[in-house]
Every structure is written in structure tokens, then in C-alpha cells.
Motif scaffolding. Structure first.
Motif, PDB file in Angstrom:
ATOM      1  N   ASP A  95       4.079  -4.087 -11.856  1.00  0.00           N
ATOM      2  CA  ASP A  95       4.223  -2.593 -11.865  1.00  0.00           C
ATOM      3  C   ASP A  95       5.571  -2.704 -11.043  1.00  0.00           C
ATOM      4  N   ALA A  96       6.247  -3.663 -10.809  1.00  0.00           N
ATOM      5  CA  ALA A  96       7.692  -3.261  -9.685  1.00  0.00           C
ATOM      6  C   ALA A  96       9.016  -2.469 -10.726  1.00  0.00           C
ATOM      7  N   GLU A  97       7.831  -2.386 -12.631  1.00  0.00           N
ATOM      8  CA  GLU A  97       8.809  -1.338 -13.010  1.00  0.00           C
ATOM      9  C   GLU A  97       8.578  -0.393 -13.011  1.00  0.00           C
TER      10      GLU A  97
ATOM     11  N   PRO B 207       1.178  -0.705   0.284  1.00  0.00           N
ATOM     12  CA  PRO B 207       0.030  -0.456  -0.356  1.00  0.00           C
ATOM     13  C   PRO B 207       1.144   1.439   0.028  1.00  0.00           C
ATOM     14  N   PHE B 208       1.751   0.765   0.951  1.00  0.00           N
ATOM     15  CA  PHE B 208       2.620   2.307   0.485  1.00  0.00           C
ATOM     16  C   PHE B 208       3.102   2.739  -0.700  1.00  0.00           C
ATOM     17  N   LEU B 209       3.815   1.879  -1.337  1.00  0.00           N
ATOM     18  CA  LEU B 209       4.875   2.033  -2.342  1.00  0.00           C
ATOM     19  C   LEU B 209       3.661   2.748  -3.545  1.00  0.00           C
ATOM     20  N   ALA B 210       2.333   1.809  -3.895  1.00  0.00           N
ATOM     21  CA  ALA B 210       0.648   2.502  -4.414  1.00  0.00           C
ATOM     22  C   ALA B 210       0.592   3.567  -4.237  1.00  0.00           C
ATOM     23  N   GLU B 211       0.565   4.287  -3.020  1.00  0.00           N
ATOM     24  CA  GLU B 211       1.197   5.544  -2.220  1.00  0.00           C
ATOM     25  C   GLU B 211       1.088   6.139  -3.531  1.00  0.00           C
ATOM     26  N   GLY B 212       2.749   5.887  -3.087  1.00  0.00           N
ATOM     27  CA  GLY B 212       3.577   6.792  -4.166  1.00  0.00           C
ATOM     28  C   GLY B 212       3.497   6.736  -5.337  1.00  0.00           C
ATOM     29  N   ARG B 213       3.581   5.412  -5.421  1.00  0.00           N
ATOM     30  CA  ARG B 213       3.375   5.803  -7.786  1.00  0.00           C
ATOM     31  C   ARG B 213       1.814   6.344  -7.869  1.00  0.00           C
ATOM     32  N   ALA B 214       1.250   6.614  -6.741  1.00  0.00           N
ATOM     33  CA  ALA B 214       0.272   7.589  -7.077  1.00  0.00           C
ATOM     34  C   ALA B 214       0.572   9.266  -6.510  1.00  0.00           C
ATOM     35  N   ALA B 215       1.186   9.062  -6.618  1.00  0.00           N
ATOM     36  CA  ALA B 215       1.666  10.780  -5.437  1.00  0.00           C
ATOM     37  C   ALA B 215       1.960  11.894  -6.724  1.00  0.00           C
TER      38      ALA B 215
ATOM     39  N   VAL C 247      10.710   4.252  -3.892  1.00  0.00           N
ATOM     40  CA  VAL C 247      11.698   3.806  -3.758  1.00  0.00           C
ATOM     41  C   VAL C 247      11.769   2.632  -2.323  1.00  0.00           C
ATOM     42  N   ALA C 248      12.492   1.272  -2.967  1.00  0.00           N
ATOM     43  CA  ALA C 248      12.615   0.400  -1.351  1.00  0.00           C
ATOM     44  C   ALA C 248      14.019   0.225  -1.188  1.00  0.00           C
ATOM     45  N   ILE C 249      13.929   0.177   0.205  1.00  0.00           N
ATOM     46  CA  ILE C 249      15.237  -0.350   0.475  1.00  0.00           C
ATOM     47  C   ILE C 249      15.564  -1.382   0.696  1.00  0.00           C
ATOM     48  N   ALA C 250      16.106  -2.568   0.568  1.00  0.00           N
ATOM     49  CA  ALA C 250      15.014  -3.339   1.656  1.00  0.00           C
ATOM     50  C   ALA C 250      16.095  -4.201   1.660  1.00  0.00           C
ATOM     51  N   ALA C 251      16.008  -5.572   2.739  1.00  0.00           N
ATOM     52  CA  ALA C 251      17.984  -6.625   2.162  1.00  0.00           C
ATOM     53  C   ALA C 251      16.994  -7.745   0.618  1.00  0.00           C
TER      54      ALA C 251
END
Length: 303
Positions: free
Chosen positions: A64-66, A31-39, A46-50
Motif C-alpha cells: 500500500d506504500a505505492e 489510520p490517518f493515511l488510510a483515511e486519506g487513501r479512502a477519501a 502525502v507523508a512529510i516526515a523524517a
């Protein structure tokens, strides 16, 4: 799970998500990334993770990963808390939308450098707290993701105090002051006194102790820059430690009085006069400041 605040304290939206399974991670991240894509007016989130978590995200996002920039967190969190500040500031300057507009999903490295000791944990919580001040003018939205399987309950509890969307949020200056209230261990009996912390003298001492030439130069410059930033020093500087953990302690009658000292990136490519603490925090693993009624003690540890 993710908790949110009903009030907005600044343009910087600093959130926290706590998860204990891959499914819980996806439930917070997607949901957070979807919010960012719609902003509106913002670049891709950006996802910074393991790396394993990034694979989960790519699989769940499908095509949608693109629209999401993925960065392994071991490429982002490469040093001290101050290094993380510099990394974030530089990335936002080069990639964010107007006013710093960007969504960042950020998972610290808790099974590596950032979580390997109580000392590392304290410095990381300091970074999380001071981020609320450092990035306050930025229209950036950050979601800090904490995995209880690697971070642990004590770290999560401390991190909650640094995020405005929790019910235990603590003023950043107060939280930093609590960390600085922990006394420093006394210098060892064999610490070498140094009348003046000139770079050449510190460099020669570090090389003689076995620190490689290039690293000795960085450490010596950090000491000299810090001494210049503090102004007139009182007493003698002290040097001790075995490479790479070389330590220098300085004492000044000046009170710094700023929890952000050394964390605010300089406007240019090099620190201006008086910004030596920034350089020191970038070079050294630890820079400890302790103030009392007579001034400030600064202790720099290279690694």
C-alpha cells in the motif's frame, strides 16, 4: 496519541498528533493515511516526515506504500515559517483535488532549523496558528506530528494552542498578538541611520559589511519592497548586524492591523503593489512587526 474535535470550524481540518516512540507514530499515522487513501475525490495522501519515519511507514504499509507520496521533511521545510506557507500553498495548487482536497501528514524539523532557538520556535507556532486562517477555505486535512524526543514539552504545549482538535485551542489572531507582545531588543548604539531606505543604499551597505552580492540584492529588495508597502516612513531607517544577519528597521505612521500581513501568497508570480511584506517574509529569516499608538515598527533580519 491524537485528539479530535467534535465540531467543524472550516473546511480545513487541522489536527495534531503527539508521539514519543516509533510505535506511537505508526499508531497515529497509519489510520490517518488510510483515511486519506479512502477519501473520495482526493489524490493519494502525502507523508512529510523524517527519512527514518518514512522508512517505518513504507515497511508498515507494504504494497500500500505505492498509494502514499513520501517527502523527506528536510526537503519541505527549507526556510522560514513563511517559506512553509508558500510551499504548502504551491503544493496544494498543483496536486490537490477539488477545493484543496488532500490529506497531509506533516512532521516539522525540530532538530534542525525550526527548533534551534526560542525565536525559531515562536515563528513556527505563529505559522501553525495562522494556518487555521490561511487555509480555512481549503478542504485539506492536515495531521501535524510532534515527536517529544526532539520537539520537547514546551514546544508541544505551545503547538496544542494552534490546533483546533485540542482542548486548549486559542484564536489564531490572539495567539499571534501574544507573540507580537514580546518587545524587540533596542537597536545597537552603532546602528547606521539611513534617510531613505532605497535599495541601492541598502545594497551598498550590505556589500560593504561583507554580504555576498546576490544576497545583498535580495536583502535590499526586501527592505525597499517593505518600505513601499508601509507607505510614508517616519524618522530614519536603521541598519546594523554582521553578515549574514544583516538587519534593517523601518518605522511608519501606518498601523498594519492584520496578523496575516505578508503571509498570504500573491495571486500572481510576483507581488503586486503593497505586497512587499510577502516578498520580505520569503527572503528574510525574520520579519517582526510591532504596533503601538503611533504606528508600526518593522524589523527585517536577512539570516
Amino acid at each position: 496519541m491524537t485528539t479530535r474535535s467534535s465540531s467543524v470550524r472550516s473546511p480545513f481540518d487541522h489536527r495534531m498528533a503527539v508521539f514519543g516512540s516509533d510505535d506511537e507514530f505508526l499508531a497515529a499515522a497509519l489510520p490517518f493515511l488510510a483515511e486519506g487513501r479512502a477519501a473520495e475525490g482526493a489524490p493519494p495522501p502525502v507523508a512529510i516526515a523524517a527519512p527514518a519515519r518514512l522508512d517505518l511507514l513504507r515497511d508498515a504499509l507494504g504494497d500500500d506504500a505505492e498509494d502514499v507520496t513520501c517527502i523527506p521533511h528536510t526537503d519541505w521545510y527549507t526556510g522560514s515559517a513563511a517559506n512553509a506557507v508558500a510551499q504548502a500553498a504551491g503544493y496544494l495548487a498543483g496536486h490537490a483535488g477539488p477545493g484543496g482536497r488532500m490529506h497531509l501528514l506533516m512532521e516539522p524539523v525540530w532538530n534542525g532549523r525550526a527548533g534551534r532557538s526560542v525565536r525559531e520556535t515562536a515563528e513556527w507556532i505563529r505559522y501553525e496558528a495562522l494556518a487555521n486562517l490561511l487555509f480555512a477555505p481549503m478542504a485539506t486535512t492536515a495531521l501535524c506530528a510532534y515527536d517529544t524526543r526532539t520537539a520537547g514539552d514546551a514546544v508541544v504545549a505551545a503547538a496544542r494552542r494552534a490546533h483546533p482538535d485540542t482542548d486548549v485551542y486559542t484564536d489564531p489572531a490572539r495567539l499571534a498578538a501574544e507573540l507580537d507582545a514580546v518587545p524587540l531588543a533596542p537597536p545597537p548604539p552603532g546602528a547606521r541611520p539611513l534617510a531613505a531606505p532605497h535599495a541601492d543604499a541598502v545594497h551598498a551597505w550590505a556589500v560593504a559589511r561583507g554580504l555576498p552580492e546576490a544576497e545583498a540584492e535580495l536583502f535590499a529588495t526586501a527592505v525597499a519592497e517593505t518600505a513601499a508597502a508601509l507607505g510614508p516612513l517616519t524618522g530614519t531607517a536603521l541598519l546594523w548586524g554582521e553578515p549574514p544577519a544583516c538587519v534593517c528597521e523601518l518605522r511608519s505612521a501606518r498601523r498594519v492591523g492584520d496578523p496575516l500581513a505578508g503571509f498570504v501568497p500573491p495571486p500572481g508570480t510576483r507581488p503586486a503593489p503593497g505586497q512587499g511584506l510577502w516578498y520580505a517574509r520569503q527572503v528574510c529569516a525574520y520579519v517582526d512587526l510591532r504596533e503601538d499608538g503611533e504606528g508600526t515598527t518593522v524589523r527585517l533580519q536577512y539570516a
